[in-house]
Design an enzyme around this catalytic site. Structure first.
Site, PDB file in Angstrom:
ATOM      1  N   GLY A 183      35.253  44.161  46.183  1.00  0.00           N
ATOM      2  CA  GLY A 183      34.068  44.183  47.041  1.00  0.00           C
ATOM      3  C   GLY A 183      34.342  44.741  48.425  1.00  0.00           C
ATOM      4  O   GLY A 183      33.550  45.518  48.962  1.00  0.00           O
TER       5      GLY A 183
ATOM      6  N   GLY B 232      38.088  47.371  40.700  1.00  0.00           N
ATOM      7  CA  GLY B 232      38.700  46.797  39.510  1.00  0.00           C
ATOM      8  C   GLY B 232      38.838  47.762  38.347  1.00  0.00           C
ATOM      9  O   GLY B 232      39.927  47.919  37.776  1.00  0.00           O
TER      10      GLY B 232
ATOM     11  N   ARG C 164      48.688  39.924  43.678  1.00  0.00           N
ATOM     12  CA  ARG C 164      48.212  39.571  45.021  1.00  0.00           C
ATOM     13  C   ARG C 164      49.259  38.782  45.809  1.00  0.00           C
ATOM     14  O   ARG C 164      49.334  38.909  47.035  1.00  0.00           O
ATOM     15  CB  ARG C 164      46.892  38.798  44.922  1.00  0.00           C
ATOM     16  CG  ARG C 164      45.732  39.698  44.521  1.00  0.00           C
ATOM     17  CD  ARG C 164      44.459  38.936  44.250  1.00  0.00           C
ATOM     18  NE  ARG C 164      43.331  39.866  44.111  1.00  0.00           N
ATOM     19  CZ  ARG C 164      42.120  39.522  43.699  1.00  0.00           C
ATOM     20  NH1 ARG C 164      41.871  38.255  43.404  1.00  0.00           N
ATOM     21  NH2 ARG C 164      41.160  40.417  43.599  1.00  0.00           N
TER      22      ARG C 164
ATOM     23  N   LYS D 268      26.319  52.509  36.797  1.00  0.00           N
ATOM     24  CA  LYS D 268      24.989  52.525  37.405  1.00  0.00           C
ATOM     25  C   LYS D 268      24.959  53.131  38.797  1.00  0.00           C
ATOM     26  O   LYS D 268      25.791  52.812  39.646  1.00  0.00           O
ATOM     27  CB  LYS D 268      24.438  51.097  37.472  1.00  0.00           C
ATOM     28  CG  LYS D 268      24.195  50.475  36.100  1.00  0.00           C
ATOM     29  CD  LYS D 268      23.595  49.091  36.242  1.00  0.00           C
ATOM     30  CE  LYS D 268      23.249  48.487  34.890  1.00  0.00           C
ATOM     31  NZ  LYS D 268      22.639  47.157  35.030  1.00  0.00           N
TER      32      LYS D 268
END
Length: 398
Positions: free
Chosen positions: A378, A355, A37, A198
């Site tokens: 996110g 990720g 980052r 999921k």
């Protein structure tokens, strides 16, 4: 990129530039374990400094409880920033108030200063106007170079955009340009690969994608839910059987939008959820009642490769199987390598994020071959879901 203000139109010489960056780095034994980052924002930091701007870094680190905590101090990150950027980086013990103001006042043109963790003030996450005003007092210009935090409407990620002239940093600009090429104005046909455990965490994502892409490959545990909804006996495989109606609704939406849904046609099955468990490929009509689907099968892999062949643009989020355990990483690794080869041959624009996805591409050794790989978890997911990102919206030219 005409819709966003970038550094190309910013006059930073002699200005105090509040630069929001992502310094939320993984640590091990008190040291930075991965500086990815920092490397992403280094070009922005250097450019502003080289043009005579005073670079004032704003960032959060960890999840402090609204007050100073030594283990979340950005002081321990500063040496890594200095090493990557190749410049001296000063540190201020607060991000507002007398200590921050004194540190900023002491800066010369081209200097770099890192302020303390913005989340040491609970007002940061509340986007409190008074706190935002205190931050804004320290700068003349605000540059947002933290796409990974752009889905948060916090003081340093969104609020400052209403107080100061706002610009996208080079990392943010690269991310927005890549994402625009992938879904907003893509070269068609477009294929999306969506995996993971999921369906429940990706309902919004799937519903947005079927309206935008020409084909959607569904893999991972979530594919089992779709197969179950269609009446396939999936043995003891992971599935959210109560979401069968949701899966069928998504299939119906895809049909209405003329989006092809590509589900596994065979599966790699084992009897134990563990690395190197004995496994076997089965057709969907022959899944053993006590077996677990842990990866796509060889016929499914061929089908996925064919779908990639048909595409000009690929968007990828989530692995196709239990990729963290060999040999159940095979489907994901083969698809990643295939997409990378098409990208290297200039036949595919490939954008991936999330990720697990980044980890899978690194495992396959092909992350650098993709057109763009987003490390923003996110924010990348919310962008794929079609949701406006506060930290991006505030950069738009109105």
């Amino acid at each position: 990129m005409s819709a966003f203000r970038t550094l190309d139109s910013a006059d930073v010489k002699g200005k105090r530039v509040l630069c929001r960056v992502d310094l939320n780095l993984p640590m091990a034994d008190g040291k930075v374990a991965d500086d990815t980052r920092v490397r992403a924002v280094a070009p922005t930091i250097r450019e502003i400094a080289d043009k005579g701007g005073k670079v004032i870094l704003l960032a959060h680190f960890g999840r402090p409880k609204g007050g100073p905590e030594e283990k979340y101090s950005l002081r321990q990150i500063v040496p890594t920033v200095s090493a990557v950027v190749g410049r001296t980086v000063a540190f201020a013990e607060d991000c507002i108030g007398p200590k921050a103001e004194a540190a900023v006042a002491a800066m010369k043109d081209g200097d770099i200063l890192c302020l303390e963790n913005t989340r040491f003030h609970k007002e940061e996450e509340k986007n409190d106007p008074a706190f935002t005003a205190e931050l804004a007092k320290l700068g003349d210009i605000w540059v947002n170079d933290a796409f990974s935090a752009a889905h948060r409407a916090h003081a340093s990620t969104e609020g400052l955009g209403h107080k100061l002239p706002a610009y996208a940093g080079r990392s943010m600009q690269a991310e927005l340009e890549a994402l625009s090429r992938a879904l907003e104005a893509p070269t068609k046909p477009v294929i999306a690969i969506v995996g993971g455990a999921k369906v429940s965490t990706k309902i919004d994502l799937l519903e947005n994608l079927v309206a935008k892409v020409d084909a959607l490959v569904i893999g991972g545990g979530m594919a089992n839910t779709f197969l179950h909804a269609q009446g396939v006996a999936i043995g003891k495989s992971l599935a959210e059987k109560d979401l069968a109606p949701t899966a069928l609704r998504i299939i119906d939406k895809a049909n209405e939008a003329n989006c092809a849904i590509i589900l596994p046609v065979d599966a790699t099955v084992a009897y134990h959820f563990a690395a190197n468990s004995p496994s076997h490929a089965y057709g969907l009509d022959a899944i053993p009642p006590d077996g677990m689907i842990l990866d796509v099968g060889p016929q499914s892999t061929v089908r996925i490769h064919a779908a990639i062949d048909d595409a000009a643009t690929l968007v990828w989020n989530g692995p196709l199987g239990a990729f963290e355990m060999p040999p159940f990483d095979r489907g994901t690794v083969l698809a990643a390598k295939y997409a990378a080869g098409r990208t290297r041959a200039k036949k595919l624009i490939s954008v991936a994020g999330g990720g697990d996805t980044v980890a899978a591409l690194n495992q396959a050794g092909v992350a650098s071959d993709f057109t763009y790989v987003s490390t923003a978890g996110g924010a990348f997911l919310e962008w794929m879901e079609g949701k406006p990102l506060p930290g991006v919206e505030v950069l738009k030219i109105r």
